[in-house]
Design a protein around this motif. Sequence first.
Motif, PDB file in Angstrom:
ATOM      1  N   ILE A 254     -12.090 -11.322   1.038  1.00  0.00           N
ATOM      2  CA  ILE A 254     -12.581  -9.955   1.018  1.00  0.00           C
ATOM      3  C   ILE A 254     -11.447  -8.932   0.985  1.00  0.00           C
ATOM      4  O   ILE A 254     -11.699  -7.730   0.834  1.00  0.00           O
ATOM      5  N   GLY A 255     -10.214  -9.373   1.118  1.00  0.00           N
ATOM      6  CA  GLY A 255      -9.096  -8.444   1.083  1.00  0.00           C
ATOM      7  C   GLY A 255      -8.977  -7.710  -0.238  1.00  0.00           C
ATOM      8  O   GLY A 255      -8.569  -6.541  -0.280  1.00  0.00           O
ATOM      9  N   TYR A 256      -9.329  -8.384  -1.329  1.00  0.00           N
ATOM     10  CA  TYR A 256      -9.273  -7.719  -2.632  1.00  0.00           C
ATOM     11  C   TYR A 256     -10.258  -6.563  -2.691  1.00  0.00           C
ATOM     12  O   TYR A 256      -9.950  -5.489  -3.221  1.00  0.00           O
ATOM     13  N   ASP A 257     -11.461  -6.752  -2.137  1.00  0.00           N
ATOM     14  CA  ASP A 257     -12.449  -5.674  -2.103  1.00  0.00           C
ATOM     15  C   ASP A 257     -11.945  -4.503  -1.265  1.00  0.00           C
ATOM     16  O   ASP A 257     -12.185  -3.335  -1.602  1.00  0.00           O
ATOM     17  N   LEU A 258     -11.245  -4.824  -0.184  1.00  0.00           N
ATOM     18  CA  LEU A 258     -10.699  -3.776   0.683  1.00  0.00           C
ATOM     19  C   LEU A 258      -9.682  -2.922  -0.072  1.00  0.00           C
ATOM     20  O   LEU A 258      -9.762  -1.680  -0.067  1.00  0.00           O
ATOM     21  N   LEU A 259      -8.734  -3.570  -0.722  1.00  0.00           N
ATOM     22  CA  LEU A 259      -7.686  -2.828  -1.436  1.00  0.00           C
ATOM     23  C   LEU A 259      -8.261  -2.091  -2.636  1.00  0.00           C
ATOM     24  O   LEU A 259      -7.886  -0.940  -2.916  1.00  0.00           O
TER      25      LEU A 259
ATOM     26  N   VAL B 277       0.832  -1.210   0.000  1.00  0.00           N
ATOM     27  CA  VAL B 277       0.000   0.000   0.000  1.00  0.00           C
ATOM     28  C   VAL B 277       0.865   1.258   0.000  1.00  0.00           C
ATOM     29  O   VAL B 277       0.393   2.342   0.341  1.00  0.00           O
ATOM     30  N   GLY B 278       2.138   1.110  -0.373  1.00  0.00           N
ATOM     31  CA  GLY B 278       2.972   2.281  -0.602  1.00  0.00           C
ATOM     32  C   GLY B 278       3.929   2.659   0.495  1.00  0.00           C
ATOM     33  O   GLY B 278       4.625   3.682   0.365  1.00  0.00           O
ATOM     34  N   VAL B 279       4.015   1.900   1.593  1.00  0.00           N
ATOM     35  CA  VAL B 279       4.971   2.213   2.645  1.00  0.00           C
ATOM     36  C   VAL B 279       6.352   1.753   2.200  1.00  0.00           C
ATOM     37  O   VAL B 279       6.550   0.598   1.829  1.00  0.00           O
ATOM     38  N   GLY B 280       7.317   2.656   2.235  1.00  0.00           N
ATOM     39  CA  GLY B 280       8.643   2.356   1.704  1.00  0.00           C
ATOM     40  C   GLY B 280       9.383   1.300   2.499  1.00  0.00           C
ATOM     41  O   GLY B 280       9.006   0.912   3.597  1.00  0.00           O
ATOM     42  N   GLY B 281      10.468   0.822   1.928  1.00  0.00           N
ATOM     43  CA  GLY B 281      11.269  -0.202   2.565  1.00  0.00           C
ATOM     44  C   GLY B 281      11.351  -1.449   1.719  1.00  0.00           C
ATOM     45  O   GLY B 281      11.007  -1.459   0.525  1.00  0.00           O
ATOM     46  N   ILE B 282      11.769  -2.519   2.348  1.00  0.00           N
ATOM     47  CA  ILE B 282      11.977  -3.753   1.607  1.00  0.00           C
ATOM     48  C   ILE B 282      10.645  -4.352   1.140  1.00  0.00           C
ATOM     49  O   ILE B 282      10.579  -5.011   0.091  1.00  0.00           O
ATOM     50  N   GLY B 283       9.562  -4.115   1.876  1.00  0.00           N
ATOM     51  CA  GLY B 283       8.255  -4.603   1.448  1.00  0.00           C
ATOM     52  C   GLY B 283       7.776  -3.911   0.184  1.00  0.00           C
ATOM     53  O   GLY B 283       7.160  -4.533  -0.688  1.00  0.00           O
ATOM     54  N   TYR B 284       8.051  -2.611   0.053  1.00  0.00           N
ATOM     55  CA  TYR B 284       7.659  -1.872  -1.146  1.00  0.00           C
ATOM     56  C   TYR B 284       8.424  -2.376  -2.365  1.00  0.00           C
ATOM     57  O   TYR B 284       7.844  -2.548  -3.445  1.00  0.00           O
ATOM     58  N   SER B 285       9.711  -2.641  -2.206  1.00  0.00           N
ATOM     59  CA  SER B 285      10.503  -3.183  -3.315  1.00  0.00           C
ATOM     60  C   SER B 285      10.019  -4.566  -3.697  1.00  0.00           C
ATOM     61  O   SER B 285       9.971  -4.924  -4.887  1.00  0.00           O
ATOM     62  N   LEU B 286       9.633  -5.376  -2.694  1.00  0.00           N
ATOM     63  CA  LEU B 286       9.110  -6.709  -2.985  1.00  0.00           C
ATOM     64  C   LEU B 286       7.791  -6.606  -3.762  1.00  0.00           C
ATOM     65  O   LEU B 286       7.558  -7.365  -4.707  1.00  0.00           O
ATOM     66  N   ALA B 287       6.920  -5.657  -3.361  1.00  0.00           N
ATOM     67  CA  ALA B 287       5.649  -5.482  -4.062  1.00  0.00           C
ATOM     68  C   ALA B 287       5.878  -5.070  -5.512  1.00  0.00           C
ATOM     69  O   ALA B 287       5.189  -5.557  -6.428  1.00  0.00           O
TER      70      ALA B 287
ATOM     71  N   GLY C 120      -5.971 -11.371   0.385  1.00  0.00           N
ATOM     72  CA  GLY C 120      -6.647 -11.014  -0.849  1.00  0.00           C
ATOM     73  C   GLY C 120      -5.941  -9.906  -1.608  1.00  0.00           C
ATOM     74  O   GLY C 120      -6.187  -9.712  -2.811  1.00  0.00           O
ATOM     75  N   ILE C 121      -5.053  -9.190  -0.941  1.00  0.00           N
ATOM     76  CA  ILE C 121      -4.301  -8.116  -1.601  1.00  0.00           C
ATOM     77  C   ILE C 121      -3.479  -8.658  -2.755  1.00  0.00           C
ATOM     78  O   ILE C 121      -3.307  -7.999  -3.786  1.00  0.00           O
ATOM     79  N   VAL C 122      -2.959  -9.882  -2.617  1.00  0.00           N
ATOM     80  CA  VAL C 122      -2.110 -10.452  -3.666  1.00  0.00           C
ATOM     81  C   VAL C 122      -2.871 -11.493  -4.480  1.00  0.00           C
ATOM     82  O   VAL C 122      -2.265 -12.306  -5.170  1.00  0.00           O
ATOM     83  N   GLY C 123      -4.197 -11.492  -4.390  1.00  0.00           N
ATOM     84  CA  GLY C 123      -4.997 -12.398  -5.206  1.00  0.00           C
ATOM     85  C   GLY C 123      -5.252 -13.749  -4.602  1.00  0.00           C
ATOM     86  O   GLY C 123      -5.583 -14.691  -5.327  1.00  0.00           O
TER      87      GLY C 123
END
Length: 587
Positions: A545-550, A233-243, A538-541
């Motif tokens: 209901i996580g997909y609906d949230l994102l 969801v845009g927070v920087g760091g290693i998670g953002y690069s992984l996304a 659900g954010i990554v498919g």
Amino acid sequence: MSAIDQRPPLAPAADSGDPAARRTLARPGGSGPAAGLALLICLGGGVWAFISLRLNIATFVDSAGNAVDFAGRMLPLDFPPVPELFGLLWQTLAVVITATVLSVVLSVPVALLAARNTTLNAPCRAVARAVIVLCRAVPEVVFAIAAFRVFGLGGMTGVVALGLHSVGMVGKLTADAVEQIDEGPRTALRAAGAGRLQQITGAVLPQVLPSLVATALHRLDINLRVSVVLGFVGVGGIGYSLANAVARLDYQRAMALALVVLLACLAFEAVSGAVRRTLLPAVTARSRHSRRRGPAAPKPTVPVPSTAAAARHRGVAAGDTGEVAVGPRTSPPWNAARVRRTVWLVLTSVLVVASAVRSGVSWQSLAGAARSLLPTVGDFLPPSTGGTAGTLFEDLWATLQISLAGTLIGLVPAVLLGVLAAGNVVGSPRVARFFRTVILGVRGVPELILAIVFVVVTGLGAVAGALALGIGSIGLLGKLVADSLEEVEPGPVRALLATGARRHQVFFGAILPRAWPALLGHLLYQLDVNIRSATLLGIVGAGGIGYDLLNAARVLDFGVVTTVVLMVLAVVLLVEGLAVWVRKVYA
């Protein structure tokens, strides 16, 4: 991923000394068929979800080719240049450390208001408890979405999101610790005329500090794993690069970064354990002693002569007139243990300050947030469905199926590993340590990374989410099972061993019956955790209901975000209500 390592909602009942009560507790279903019915509901729901999602051998056979293809696309791993990698890792660690410190600062006053023995009145306690429940129930991603509208891109968004969500865990456990303090020191201060604030700072907080430090270190480890989710969801760091790597289908870079996250989680676990042993030596030693050998025997009292030598021993000097003059006050000696604790405290303070600077924490940003707080909250109200009520309920049902199936998948391996990791069951410290390490390795892998892998292997949908949660459940549930088995009162175990009983007879006759209430509570707690985690996968498919949230957040339909949160909260409260009911059955 949610806060996956909070204290489970059901603890073993204390031995009241009543033989009838002990016999009732010793029978797995003896405290009432209701608890057995709760277990059957969970297991039956898991089997039903397993069948509904078509999790069978054919599914895995059909996915075997995709797994081989994914391995070919993943290898060789593509690590970023070392300076870039360390920069990403430091950015993530700075956000995680600052967020954990923020959660501790916010949790202490909330916990004092939530505890029965320190709150001002019943309404204050109810409000404080509601704040704790709300912080725990709202996913980190929702906090991140709201914080993004206030702070924009930058580390502050991650700090606020992780910090506020962590209050749900840190505040609850701290409030529980406050309610369990020894009231003697506080009563003495009150008798001496101390005010409420003096009682809290002089008697309450010193007793709670060991538990608070241990909880903060544990939450630090959890926040590191959760930070991967916030990268989406845009927070920087290693998670953002992984996304970004996943979005480009660059699995060589994505899996390399995932491996870095895993190693960082394992390193954090080792460091936090060392810090706990250094800063809290008495607590950790007592915990190990009570777990392995039972209650510690009282130390023998050494009588001190009542002569002048005794006076010198107490730091006073006797005069010719019989009066006693108080000698100079002394401080604890600077031995190796005190030096180590001081070094750790200094390093921790420096690290916290450096993390806050790297995260971009400033008074200007906080002042700006205060001005835009109410408009941001207004964006999320009132709740709405956006014309997709039917889809939301279908996806919520899928989320429940994913969590039930994931809990069932992880249950059997977790119980087996937990039994093998309990030293009082296997009887071999080396075997127990080995399986503890296996559990730790499984716990170190964030469910989101597992979901990414299974989405590629099995395709988009609920199957990937169920498999990811199943493996994730092994780590948490296995640890909880091992801890509960090791915390069983050693008296009945020793009695059976003295009669010549074998290990399996001791396990089924003395250990399992007494650990049964806690094990059932852990199962319900794992289901609670999996419902929260399934929402985010659900954010990554990975279905649900996580997909609906994102998607609602991306199109700025924040009323739908609120509706999704309320729907998930209702299901979670239903599971927690079941856990409370079972706890009352065993009370």
